[in-house]
Design an enzyme around this catalytic site. Structure first.
Site, PDB file in Angstrom:
ATOM      1  N   HIS A 335      -9.261  10.665  56.252  1.00  0.00           N
ATOM      2  CA  HIS A 335      -8.028  11.447  56.403  1.00  0.00           C
ATOM      3  C   HIS A 335      -8.341  12.856  56.903  1.00  0.00           C
ATOM      4  O   HIS A 335      -7.715  13.340  57.855  1.00  0.00           O
ATOM      5  CB  HIS A 335      -7.303  11.511  55.056  1.00  0.00           C
ATOM      6  CG  HIS A 335      -6.202  12.517  55.002  1.00  0.00           C
ATOM      7  ND1 HIS A 335      -4.887  12.200  55.272  1.00  0.00           N
ATOM      8  CD2 HIS A 335      -6.215  13.848  54.724  1.00  0.00           C
ATOM      9  CE1 HIS A 335      -4.149  13.285  55.147  1.00  0.00           C
ATOM     10  NE2 HIS A 335      -4.933  14.304  54.823  1.00  0.00           N
ATOM     11  N   GLU A 336      -9.315  13.519  56.270  1.00  0.00           N
ATOM     12  CA  GLU A 336      -9.646  14.892  56.654  1.00  0.00           C
ATOM     13  C   GLU A 336     -10.167  14.967  58.091  1.00  0.00           C
ATOM     14  O   GLU A 336      -9.781  15.864  58.853  1.00  0.00           O
ATOM     15  CB  GLU A 336     -10.687  15.469  55.692  1.00  0.00           C
ATOM     16  CG  GLU A 336     -10.195  15.648  54.270  1.00  0.00           C
ATOM     17  CD  GLU A 336      -9.023  16.601  54.179  1.00  0.00           C
ATOM     18  OE1 GLU A 336      -8.950  17.548  54.992  1.00  0.00           O
ATOM     19  OE2 GLU A 336      -8.165  16.400  53.301  1.00  0.00           O
ATOM     20  N   HIS A 339      -7.566  14.935  60.809  1.00  0.00           N
ATOM     21  CA  HIS A 339      -6.999  16.227  61.226  1.00  0.00           C
ATOM     22  C   HIS A 339      -7.771  16.792  62.416  1.00  0.00           C
ATOM     23  O   HIS A 339      -7.180  17.357  63.351  1.00  0.00           O
ATOM     24  CB  HIS A 339      -7.049  17.217  60.060  1.00  0.00           C
ATOM     25  CG  HIS A 339      -6.033  16.953  58.991  1.00  0.00           C
ATOM     26  ND1 HIS A 339      -4.680  16.882  59.237  1.00  0.00           N
ATOM     27  CD2 HIS A 339      -6.175  16.750  57.650  1.00  0.00           C
ATOM     28  CE1 HIS A 339      -4.031  16.665  58.109  1.00  0.00           C
ATOM     29  NE2 HIS A 339      -4.913  16.562  57.132  1.00  0.00           N
ATOM     30  N   GLU A 415       0.013  15.522  57.925  1.00  0.00           N
ATOM     31  CA  GLU A 415      -0.552  14.722  56.831  1.00  0.00           C
ATOM     32  C   GLU A 415      -0.274  13.235  57.049  1.00  0.00           C
ATOM     33  O   GLU A 415      -1.153  12.392  56.836  1.00  0.00           O
ATOM     34  CB  GLU A 415       0.016  15.180  55.489  1.00  0.00           C
ATOM     35  CG  GLU A 415      -0.429  16.569  55.055  1.00  0.00           C
ATOM     36  CD  GLU A 415      -1.936  16.675  54.938  1.00  0.00           C
ATOM     37  OE1 GLU A 415      -2.560  15.735  54.419  1.00  0.00           O
ATOM     38  OE2 GLU A 415      -2.483  17.700  55.382  1.00  0.00           O
TER      39      GLU A 415
END
Length: 475
Positions: A335-336, A339, A415
């Site tokens: 997920h990070e 970004h 997100e």
């Protein structure tokens, strides 16, 4: 006629009085709006005393009640600290606290042999006194939050001695950065001529990039212990994932976050081909200090991946260990890194710099308006630092509120996109369970008022993220 006469009379006040009144009115309007939103959310905390049916599969009643009570305490603290803040700022403005502090700074400079012509030196003394006052008045609130609220709910691991030493260290480090940067900025504005706003913006851009570059390597280690992630399966899998998405990873660190508060987190930093990943020890089940200090409670059901979603999730909810398993840590990192891969970091930098340039341009337009200084008690002098304070903090307040809301909306969109990126990497199932565990570890309350969450939540509510992941998870 009487009512309209009163309205007309109001506009007969001098311009500086109208500006001052508008600033006070807006600050109280924002406070009342925030209080209204907080009370809506507080009502949710008070009335939602049982796990809603849609949450029964992901949260046990014990964790739900703990998170409810924790958020209630935080809400109460936020109300009183917010009330104190708005009353304090109102009294400072009404009783001329800003011009008084400026004159006091001038007296300190005069006693050291620096006259009014040394405006930058006086500005630095003003900044030092203002930040010292802010630190001292905020200290009781910080102590109460750490040693009463966070302590009560099991998050605080600090002693008072450690807390005070760390607070002093943070203040000193902040001054070592703030004062030199501020003096250079003021000097650039002074000598920059008609286009000083361009030079000031470029200077702040360079400073922000330098700070981001050196923070984790030189500043953060002053407060936290960073150690390289040991060789092993987790490190190998992180390196493989980074390579597969072309993330230029150079190092992976574990930070000892558990010595402060037991919240879990992970992030990356660095520019160009020098990226580093930082994992909080509280995120890693096998590294968390809490897991080493206590034995697993009896009666915990073993994990059974073959029994379907509800049995698996119930077992995870009952698991009292803090942190995530390696597969879940990888999903969080997926997920990070999403970004980064999707350009969210660059987009946020671009938005920030456009906003910064716009603010400096408007500052250049407004700095010559003597009425702005007079509104805040500066009738005979117009110090550059005071102009920055008045314009950026007070005059731009309505714009800042709107911008903050827009960035919150954008953040939630980012997100969801980062979650979708992790799904494409085949990590939906592990991210799903990791979000549940992190919500449990951080005592996040999964039920929220729609208006409160819309205005405040930079991350989507837990249920919305889980629903977006659910379809792929079951594929």
């Amino acid at each position: 006629m009487g009512m309209w006469a009163s309205v007309d009379a109001m506009w007969d006040f001098p311009a500086e009085k109208r500006i001052f009144g508008a600033v006070l009115l807006f600050s109280w309007t924002v406070y009342l709006w925030e209080t209204f939103l907080a009370q809506r959310q507080r009502r949710i905390y008070k009335t939602t005393t049982h796990v809603p049916p849609e949450l029964e599969q992901i949260m046990d009643s014990d964790t739900f009640e703990k998170s409810r009570l924790y958020q209630l305490d935080k809400s109460t603290f936020s109300f009183w600290s917010g009330l104190y803040s708005v009353v304090e700022s109102t009294f400072i403005l009404l009783f001329g606290g800003i011009p008084y502090l400026w004159r006091l700074s001038g007296r300190f400079c005069g006693s050291a042999g620096f006259g009014p012509e040394y405006e930058i030196i006086q500005s630095l003394v003003f900044l030092l006194l203002a930040t010292l006052y802010s630190a001292l008045t905020g200290l009781p609130w910080s102590i109460y939050n750490t040693f009463v609220i966070e302590e009560k709910h099991g998050f605080n691991h600090q002693t008072l001695e450690f807390f005070m030493k760390d607070t002093i260290k943070k203040f000193v480090v902040t001054q070592c950065i703030l004062l030199p940067v501020s003096s250079l900025l003021l000097y650039i504005i002074k000598i920059g001529g008609d286009y000083f706003f361009i030079y000031a913006w470029l200077f702040t851009l360079v400073v922000s990039l330098v700070l981001v570059t050196i923070y984790a390597d030189y500043i953060a280690p002053l407060f936290d212990k960073f150690t390289p992630l040991p060789e092993g399966k987790l490190k190998q899998e992180i390196e493989v994932m980074a390579k597969n998405i072309d993330f230029p990873l150079t190092k992976v660190y574990v930070v000892e976050g558990s010595k402060y508060l037991t919240f879990s987190n992970a992030y990356f930093y660095g520019f160009f081909k020098n990226k580093r990943i930082v994992l909080f020890d509280t995120l890693l089940e096998e590294y968390s200090v809490l897991n080493k200090e206590k034995q697993e409670e009896p009666g915990v059901e073993p994990r059974n991946d073959g029994e379907g979603d509800s049995e698996e999730i119930r077992a995870k909810v009952k698991n009292k260990k803090q942190g995530c398993k390696n597969e879940e840590v990888l999903a969080v990192l997926g997920h990070e890194l999403g970004h980064w891969k999707l350009g969210h970091t660059i987009k946020n930098i671009i938005i920030s710099q456009i906003n910064s340039f716009l603010c400096f341009f408007l500052f250049a337009v407004l700095i010559g308006q003597r009425v702005l200084f007079a509104a805040f008690g500066f009738y005979d002098t117009q110090p550059t630092l005071i102009g920055l304070l008045i314009i950026f903090q007070f005059i731009f307040s309505p714009y800042n509120e709107v911008l903050s809301f827009c960035l919150t909306v954008l953040s939630r969109r980012f997100e969801f996109q980062a979650d979708a990126f992790a799904k494409k990497l085949g990590m939906a199932k592990d991210l799903y369970s990791a979000l549940i565990k992190l919500n449990k570890d951080n005592l996040g309350f999964p039920v929220s008022d729609w208006l409160f969450s819309t205005w405040h939540y930079s991350h989507p509510p837990l249920l919305e993220r889980l629903q977006a992941l659910k379809a792929t998870k079951r594929d």
